[in-house]
Design an enzyme around this catalytic site. Structure first.
Site, PDB file in Angstrom:
ATOM      1  N   GLN A 127       0.854  -1.200   0.000  1.00  0.00           N
ATOM      2  CA  GLN A 127       0.000   0.000   0.000  1.00  0.00           C
ATOM      3  C   GLN A 127       0.879   1.235   0.000  1.00  0.00           C
ATOM      4  O   GLN A 127       0.383   2.345  -0.124  1.00  0.00           O
ATOM      5  CB  GLN A 127      -0.874   0.008   1.251  1.00  0.00           C
ATOM      6  CG  GLN A 127      -1.828  -1.159   1.361  1.00  0.00           C
ATOM      7  CD  GLN A 127      -2.424  -1.241   2.754  1.00  0.00           C
ATOM      8  OE1 GLN A 127      -3.475  -0.683   3.028  1.00  0.00           O
ATOM      9  NE2 GLN A 127      -1.750  -1.932   3.652  1.00  0.00           N
ATOM     10  N   ASN A 128       2.177   1.035   0.160  1.00  0.00           N
ATOM     11  CA  ASN A 128       3.072   2.182   0.289  1.00  0.00           C
ATOM     12  C   ASN A 128       3.369   2.828  -1.046  1.00  0.00           C
ATOM     13  O   ASN A 128       3.426   2.156  -2.072  1.00  0.00           O
ATOM     14  CB  ASN A 128       4.386   1.755   0.966  1.00  0.00           C
ATOM     15  CG  ASN A 128       4.143   1.271   2.377  1.00  0.00           C
ATOM     16  OD1 ASN A 128       3.066   1.497   2.920  1.00  0.00           O
ATOM     17  ND2 ASN A 128       5.117   0.610   2.963  1.00  0.00           N
ATOM     18  N   HIS A 135      -1.512   1.630  -4.201  1.00  0.00           N
ATOM     19  CA  HIS A 135      -1.929   3.027  -4.011  1.00  0.00           C
ATOM     20  C   HIS A 135      -1.070   4.021  -4.778  1.00  0.00           C
ATOM     21  O   HIS A 135      -1.085   5.205  -4.470  1.00  0.00           O
ATOM     22  CB  HIS A 135      -1.947   3.364  -2.507  1.00  0.00           C
ATOM     23  CG  HIS A 135      -3.035   2.639  -1.765  1.00  0.00           C
ATOM     24  ND1 HIS A 135      -3.037   2.447  -0.406  1.00  0.00           N
ATOM     25  CD2 HIS A 135      -4.182   2.055  -2.221  1.00  0.00           C
ATOM     26  CE1 HIS A 135      -4.122   1.774  -0.049  1.00  0.00           C
ATOM     27  NE2 HIS A 135      -4.829   1.517  -1.132  1.00  0.00           N
TER      28      HIS A 135
HETATM   29  P1  OAD Z   1      -1.473   3.025   9.006  1.00  0.00           P
HETATM   30  O1  OAD Z   1      -0.814   4.271   9.451  1.00  0.00           O
HETATM   31  O2  OAD Z   1      -2.950   2.991   8.984  1.00  0.00           O
HETATM   32  O3  OAD Z   1      -0.975   1.800   9.904  1.00  0.00           O
HETATM   33  C1  OAD Z   1       0.362   1.606  10.188  1.00  0.00           C
HETATM   34  C2  OAD Z   1       0.502   0.306  10.953  1.00  0.00           C
HETATM   35  O4  OAD Z   1       1.885   0.041  11.147  1.00  0.00           O
HETATM   36  C3  OAD Z   1      -0.161   0.304  12.324  1.00  0.00           C
HETATM   37  O5  OAD Z   1      -0.794  -0.955  12.518  1.00  0.00           O
HETATM   38  C4  OAD Z   1       1.033   0.463  13.287  1.00  0.00           C
HETATM   39  O6  OAD Z   1       0.791  -0.167  14.551  1.00  0.00           O
HETATM   40  C5  OAD Z   1       2.097  -0.283  12.518  1.00  0.00           C
HETATM   41  N1  OAD Z   1       3.486   0.107  12.830  1.00  0.00           N
HETATM   42  C6  OAD Z   1       3.996   1.322  13.134  1.00  0.00           C
HETATM   43  N2  OAD Z   1       5.321   1.260  13.308  1.00  0.00           N
HETATM   44  C7  OAD Z   1       5.682  -0.044  13.080  1.00  0.00           C
HETATM   45  C8  OAD Z   1       6.902  -0.766  13.099  1.00  0.00           C
HETATM   46  N3  OAD Z   1       8.064  -0.164  13.377  1.00  0.00           N
HETATM   47  N4  OAD Z   1       6.871  -2.091  12.814  1.00  0.00           N
HETATM   48  C9  OAD Z   1       5.696  -2.728  12.548  1.00  0.00           C
HETATM   49  N5  OAD Z   1       4.517  -2.094  12.516  1.00  0.00           N
HETATM   50  C10 OAD Z   1       4.495  -0.780  12.778  1.00  0.00           C
HETATM   51  O7  OAD Z   1      -0.860   2.681   7.556  1.00  0.00           O
HETATM   52  P2  OAD Z   1      -1.455   1.707   6.440  1.00  0.00           P
HETATM   53  O8  OAD Z   1      -2.149   0.547   7.013  1.00  0.00           O
HETATM   54  O9  OAD Z   1      -0.347   1.476   5.480  1.00  0.00           O
HETATM   55  O10 OAD Z   1      -3.574   5.202   1.541  1.00  0.00           O
HETATM   56  O11 OAD Z   1      -2.508   2.654   5.744  1.00  0.00           O
HETATM   57  C11 OAD Z   1      -3.180   2.202   4.614  1.00  0.00           C
HETATM   58  C12 OAD Z   1      -3.450   3.341   3.674  1.00  0.00           C
HETATM   59  O12 OAD Z   1      -4.036   4.427   4.402  1.00  0.00           O
HETATM   60  C13 OAD Z   1      -2.228   3.966   3.052  1.00  0.00           C
HETATM   61  O13 OAD Z   1      -1.770   3.259   1.915  1.00  0.00           O
HETATM   62  C14 OAD Z   1      -2.703   5.329   2.680  1.00  0.00           C
HETATM   63  C15 OAD Z   1      -3.461   5.670   3.937  1.00  0.00           C
HETATM   64  O14 OAD Z   1      -4.499   6.553   3.819  1.00  0.00           O
HETATM   65  C16 OAD Z   1      -3.650   6.173   0.626  1.00  0.00           C
HETATM   66  O15 OAD Z   1      -3.059   7.237   0.718  1.00  0.00           O
HETATM   67  C17 OAD Z   1      -4.545   5.837  -0.522  1.00  0.00           C
END
Ligand code: OAD
Length: 239
Positions: free
Chosen positions: A93-94, A111
């Site tokens: 998703q990154n 994305h």
């Molecule tokens: P989120 O910010 O929603 O979630 C990040 C996740 O990574 C959370 O579950 C954190 O607990 C975890 N996390 C943080 N630091 C970490 C680490 N060092 N090791 C392991 N896990 C860690 O991000 P996404 O799920 O990627 O979309 O968000 C999905 C989409 O929402 C993105 O692609 C973006 C955003 O809106 C668009 O822009 C279309």
């Protein structure tokens, strides 16, 4: 129709912002995450683009610079190493290119990508721009404004069918660093086969997808641990 056979050597790694956190890139929904400081509907939605494209360009110009200045961490590198023995597909998703820079050769960006600009007239007109900013007035070959090649809220993710196809064939699905709240991306994990090994490595998640085993911890520690085990055993298990 019978399902595609599972390929015992195939692993799909599904990633979110948490995998790049230890490279210094902010996640979206953690405390002090991007969406806390920039309203998502203003900087990352189709409506936001219509209302204030300059602000959207500024937001992504900064993200593009941050990503270009970041380096892949141990998690990205360990996933790339898996290609020595396994058939690896990264579905991310990154919008950064840290998987590619770590050496992964098969990366699907659901994305979009920060290092590309796209025409607002013909979405197939895509330009590689590296870390350069996109300015207002900068146009494509058809003379329409360029925008980031990023999927805004309200738009469909890219390559969903291709991603689904890979997950259906995978003997192992490793999800890393995603809150799994954004659809339809998160629901791709439901396509993982019953007999596949299914692991989720993240810090916080509200709902664990069916059949996944949660390994709570940091990506740069836990991802290399699992990847090294699989490489030394020569097979993909969730043990
Ligand atoms: P989120 O910010 O929603 O979630 C990040 C996740 O990574 C959370 O579950 C954190 O607990 C975890 N996390 C943080 N630091 C970490 C680490 N060092 N090791 C392991 N896990 C860690 O991000 P996404 O799920 O990627 O979309 O968000 C999905 C989409 O929402 C993105 O692609 C973006 C955003 O809106 C668009 O822009 C279309």
């Amino acid at each position: 129709m019978p399902k595609a056979p599972i390929n015992p050597q195939k692993i799909v790694v599904f990633t979110g912002a948490g995998i790049s956190a230890e490279s210094g890139l902010k996640t979206f929904r953690d405390s002090n995450g991007l969406w806390e400081n920039y309203p998502v509907e203003v900087v990352a939605s189709a409506n936001g683009w219509r209302n204030n494209p300059e602000l959207v360009l500024d937001f992504y110009n900064q993200r593009r610079l941050d990503a270009a200045n970041a380096e892949p961490n141990k998690a990205h590198l360990a996933i790339a190493e898996l290609e020595k023995k396994f058939d690896v597909v990264v579905i991310t998703q990154n919008v950064d290119d840290l998987h590619e820079r770590a050496g992964s050769s098969n990366v699907i960006h659901l994305h979009g990508k920060l290092n590309q600009a796209r025409s607002t007239k013909d979405y197939n007109l895509i330009y590689d721009i590296g870390s350069a900013p996109i300015q207002m007035g900068q146009t494509c070959a058809l003379k329409s404004q360029l925008r980031p090649n990023i999927v805004f809220f309200g738009e469909m993710p890219h390559f969903l069918d291709e991603a689904k196809h890979h997950i259906l064939e995978a003997a192992c699905v490793l999800a890393v660093g995603s809150s799994l709240v954004v659809e339809p991306a998160a629901s791709l994990l439901k396509k993982a086969r019953f007999h596949a090994s299914k692991i989720l490595i993240t810090l916080e998640v509200d709902k664990i997808p069916f059949g996944f085993k949660l390994q709570r911890g940091k990506a740069a520690e836990l991802v290399p641990y699992f990847c090294n085990r699989w490489l030394s055993m020569g097979k993909l298990t969730n043990q």
